[in-house]
Design an enzyme around this catalytic site. Structure first.
Site, short mmCIF file in Angstrom:
data_model
loop_
_atom_site.label_atom_id
_atom_site.label_comp_id
_atom_site.label_asym_id
_atom_site.label_seq_id
_atom_site.Cartn_x
_atom_site.Cartn_y
_atom_site.Cartn_z
N SER A 1 10.29 -16.91 -12.80
CA SER A 1 9.84 -17.30 -11.40
C SER A 1 10.28 -18.84 -11.43
CB SER A 1 8.55 -17.29 -11.30
OG SER A 1 7.77 -17.87 -12.39
N HIS B 1 3.96 -23.98 -10.80
CA HIS B 1 5.22 -23.68 -10.26
C HIS B 1 5.95 -24.94 -9.56
CE1 HIS B 1 4.46 -19.73 -11.49
NE2 HIS B 1 5.50 -19.54 -11.56
#
Length: 267
Positions: A44, A249
């Site tokens: 990711s 993230h």
């Protein structure tokens, strides 16, 4: 030899900069820029989760992720965006390496965080006690010592077999927290320090395996310094209760300011 395309591409960047500084024309710029075949593999952090502007697939590939930004800026001959949210080493070897071939010039990859239990570590630390958090971090570190190196070896060996002439850039992971920063709630400083230490541990192991395979390791910790969670100008999401998958993230700024410059430097 096909690898000369990438070497010539790097040289053309230097030449272009020199011509710009001297005022010389650039009509004869090296056409090798358009000859590079680029494949972006990984998890990711490479697909761009957290950056928004996704492609609609379950992999959540973002047009703001560093591979897409690099391709948009450099117009390679081909760009295959294979990175996928949630990917582990086995997902790369089992589902992403088919994008590589003998003509591939450039490969980028971030992998290993999910194998080490990144998501479970953060869930444990957010929802449970400090002691439980620290124990889970210790378990992740032990996995990085005992099991992850062999799994990285499998991925890196397979990449070299599939793309024997490619330059391979292995991107690492940032530290999550600025210690002593502006966060007034959430995890304790001891937990934040342990999580940062685990990130360093993972980066050290990954860099070692990359070097042993002749790959370039791109360390993003320096570019993210001053932009960690608790910094006041974070390039990483903290817990996002409205979109939990984006938690921890990089934001779009983290992709463009944290990851892309490291890929450029590696080249």
């Amino acid at each position: 030899m096909k690898m000369s395309r990438l070497v010539a591409f790097s040289s053309s960047l230097l030449l272009g900069a020199a011509l710009a500084l001297t005022g010389a024309g650039v009509a004869n710029a090296d056409s090798s820029v358009a000859a590079v075949d680029y494949v972006a593999l990984g998890d990711s952090y490479s697909s761009g989760v957290g950056a928004g502007s996704y492609d609609g697939s379950s992999c959540k590939r973002s047009s703001r992720a560093y591979p897409a930004l690099w391709a948009a800026a450099n117009s390679p001959a081909s760009f295959d965006f294979a990175a996928c949210s949630g990917a582990r080493t086995g997902d790369v070897t089992g589902g992403q390496l088919g994008r590589l071939n003998a003509s591939t010039d450039l490969v980028s990859i971030s992998i290993g965080g999910n194998d080490a239990g990144f998501a479970d570590v953060m869930t444990t630390c957010v929802l449970q006690s400090e002691a439980t958090c620290l124990n889970r971090v210790a378990t992740a570190r032990a996995y990085v010592d005992s099991t992850l190196p062999g799994r990285l070896d499998s991925v890196y060996t397979a990449i070299r077999s599939k793309a024997p002439s490619a330059q391979v850039v292995v991107l690492g992971y940032p530290r999550f927290y600025q210690l002593g920063g502006g966060c007034i709630a959430g995890l304790s400083e001891k937990e934040r320090s342990a999580i940062n230490g685990a990130s360093d541990h993972l980066n050290t192991a990954t860099a070692k395996r990359a070097a042993d395979h002749g790959f370039t390791f791109g360390d993003v910790r320096a570019t993210f310094t001053g932009h960690e969670i608790c910094s006041g100008n974070a390039w990483l999401h903290s817990v996002n209760w409205l979109n939990i998958g984006e938690s921890y993230h990089p934001t779009a700024a983290g992709q463009s300011g944290g990851y892309l410059p490291v890929l450029n430097s590696a080249l």
